[in-house]
Design an enzyme around this catalytic site. Structure first.
Site, PDB file in Angstrom:
ATOM      1  CG  HIS A 195      -3.191   9.265   0.591  1.00  8.03           C
ATOM      2  ND1 HIS A 195      -3.773  10.039   1.577  1.00  8.03           N
ATOM      3  CD2 HIS A 195      -4.007   8.209   0.418  1.00  8.03           C
ATOM      4  CE1 HIS A 195      -4.893   9.468   1.981  1.00  8.03           C
ATOM      5  NE2 HIS A 195      -5.064   8.355   1.291  1.00  8.03           N
ATOM      6  CG  HIS A 209      -1.810   1.128   1.372  1.00  4.18           C
ATOM      7  ND1 HIS A 209      -1.698   2.049   2.376  1.00  4.18           N
ATOM      8  CD2 HIS A 209      -2.856   1.504   0.613  1.00  4.18           C
ATOM      9  CE1 HIS A 209      -2.654   2.950   2.250  1.00  4.18           C
ATOM     10  NE2 HIS A 209      -3.371   2.658   1.181  1.00  4.18           N
TER      11      HIS A 209
HETATM   12  O1  G3P Z   1      -5.985   0.708  -1.711  1.00  2.00           O
HETATM   13  C1  G3P Z   1      -6.852   1.031  -0.693  1.00  2.00           C
HETATM   14  C2  G3P Z   1      -6.519   2.281   0.061  1.00  2.00           C
HETATM   15  O2  G3P Z   1      -5.456   2.947  -0.555  1.00  2.00           O
HETATM   16  C3  G3P Z   1      -7.632   3.187   0.252  1.00  2.00           C
HETATM   17  O3  G3P Z   1      -7.388   4.191   1.191  1.00  2.00           O
HETATM   18  O4  G3P Z   1      -6.895   6.482   1.824  1.00  2.00           O
HETATM   19  O5  G3P Z   1      -5.069   4.823   1.655  1.00  2.00           O
HETATM   20  O6  G3P Z   1      -6.114   5.709  -0.402  1.00  2.00           O
HETATM   21  P1  G3P Z   1      -6.307   5.350   1.059  1.00  2.00           P
HETATM   22 CA    CA Z   2      -4.838   4.608  -2.043  1.00  2.00          CA
END
Ligand code: G3P
Ligand code: CA
Length: 309
Positions: free
Chosen positions: A100, A58
Site C-alpha cells: 500500500h 480490503h
Molecule cells: O479500495 C479502496 C481503498 O483501498 C482506497 O484507499 O488508501 O486503502 O488504498 P487505500
Molecule cells: Ca487500496
C-alpha cells in the site's frame, strides 16, 4: 465460501434489462418531482433482486492478518469472502509488488535490514531486496516471515483460492507505464479472458488518468475511479469508467443515486463501492444509501451487519 445470490454477471444482465426498459430505478428521479416514492420503491426492488452490497476484503482481511500479504487473502478465504482488494506498485528493477504505502517502513522491517536506505521507497529497492523483508511481524509475531508478494505470486494465490480481485494501481504517477505492465501480466496469467473480465476482476485507481489509460488499453475491463466527484462532474467519469468508489464519509443517498442514474463506460448503470467501513452501524448506513459494494478490513463484521437488514 460465502457466495452472493446475485453475481456480477447477473447484475450486469439486470442492468442491461433495466436499460432496455427505460433506465434504472434511480433515473425515475430525473423524470419529475412526484417520482421520489416510485424511485425509492424501485430502488428497493432493485436491491431485492440484486441482493445486498458485495463485500470486499480490503488489502485482504486486513483486520486479522497483515495487509496485502498472502496470509491476508487466505484469511479472507477462510472467512468466506471471494472478493479481495490490493495495491500494486513497482520495484527498482521493474517487478510489480503488492503493497500500500510508497515506502516500506510501516509494513516491513526494512529499517532494520537496510538502515542506510532512508526513505525506504518501494521504487528504490529491487525485488530481491524486498523479498528479504518481514511483512508480518509488525502486525503480529504470529505472522512473522510473511513477505511482500510480487503481483505474480499474489495472483497465483488468488487463483488457488478461487477468489476475485479488485486491483488498485497505487500512485501511478511514480511508475510510468504501470497500467500496461499490469495488464500484460494479467493477460499472461489468463486473467483478461472474457470470464475473468466479466466476473473476477476490477481495476481501480485514485488517478483518473490511470483509469482512463486502463480503459483505453482494455475497453472490456471493468474499472473504478476512487474518489467523490461532484454530481456535475460525474458524466465526465462515466465516459471511461463503470464505478465511482468513494470514502464513505463523503457520500449521501442522493449522491449514490446520481451515480446510479448514469450509464458508465459499458452502457450499464454506474455503481458505487465505498470504503473503508469496518463497523456494523456504518455498514448498515451505507447499505441503506444504496451502495453496490462495501470495501472493508473486517468483512465478517460488515457481512453480518448487512445480512440483518
Ligand atoms: O479500495 C479502496 C481503498 O483501498 C482506497 O484507499 O488508501 O486503502 O488504498 P487505500
Ligand atoms: Ca487500496
Amino acid at each position: 465460501m460465502y457466495v452472493r445470490p446475485a453475481t456480477a454477471a447477473a447484475a450486469a444482465f439486470l442492468g442491461f434489462t433495466l436499460t432496455l426498459l427505460g433506465g434504472t430505478a434511480s433515473s425515475a428521479a430525473a423524470n419529475g418531482p412526484d417520482s421520489a416514492a416510485a424511485t425509492a420503491a424501485a430502488a428497493a426492488a432493485d436491491r431485492a433482486v440484486l441482493g445486498d452490497p458485495v463485500v470486499y476484503a480490503h488489502r485482504g482481511a486486513s483486520a486479522y492478518a497483515p495487509e496485502n500479504t498472502l496470509d491476508a487473502i487466505d484469511m479472507a478465504m477462510r472467512l468466506g469472502f471471494d472478493w479481495v482488494e490490493n495495491d500494486v506498485q513497482r520495484t527498482r528493477d521493474g517487478e510489480l509488488v503488492v503493497i500500500h504505502d510508497d515506502t516500506l517502513s510501516r509494513t516491513t522491517d526494512v529499517e532494520e535490514v537496510f538502515p542506510d536506505r532512508k526513505p525506504w521507497r518501494v521504487k528504490d529497492f529491487t525485488a530481491a531486496e524486498i523479498a528479504r523483508l518481514d511483512a508480518g511481524s509488525w502486525f503480529d509475531e504470529e505472522f512473522g516471515g510473511a513477505r511482500v508478494p510480487t503481483l505474480r505470486e499474489y495472483m497465483g494465490r488468488v487463483q488457488r483460492n478461487q477468489q476475485r480481485l479488485l486491483l488498485e494501481i497505487k500512485k501511478p504517477e511514480l511508475y510510468p507505464g504501470i497500467e500496461e505492465q499490469t495488464l500484460q501480466l494479467l493477460d499472461e496469467l489468463g486473467w483478461l479472458d472474457e470470464r475473468h473480465v466479466t466476473r473476477r476482476l476490477v481495476v481501480q485507481s485514485f488517478s483518473a488518468d490511470s483509469v482512463r489509460i486502463v480503459h483505453g488499453l482494455r475497453p472490456d475491463l471493468v474499472t473504478a475511479f476512487l474518489g467523490t466527484p461532484t454530481v456535475a462532474d460525474l458524466p465526465k467519469y462515466a465516459e471511461f469508467t463503470d464505478r465511482i468508489n468513494p470514502w464513505h464519509t463523503t457520500i449521501s443517498a442522493d449522491w449514490v443515486e446520481a451515480v446510479h442514474d448514469l450509464l458508465g463506460a459499458h452502457g450499464r448503470a454506474m455503481e458505487v463501492d465505498t470504503w473503508i467501513v469496518d463497523d456494523a452501524a456504518t455498514a448498515r448506513k451505507v447499505a441503506d444509501m444504496g451502495v453496490d459494494g462495501i470495501i472493508t478490513n473486517a468483512p465478517d463484521v460488515v457481512q453480518a451487519a448487512i445480512d440483518g437488514l
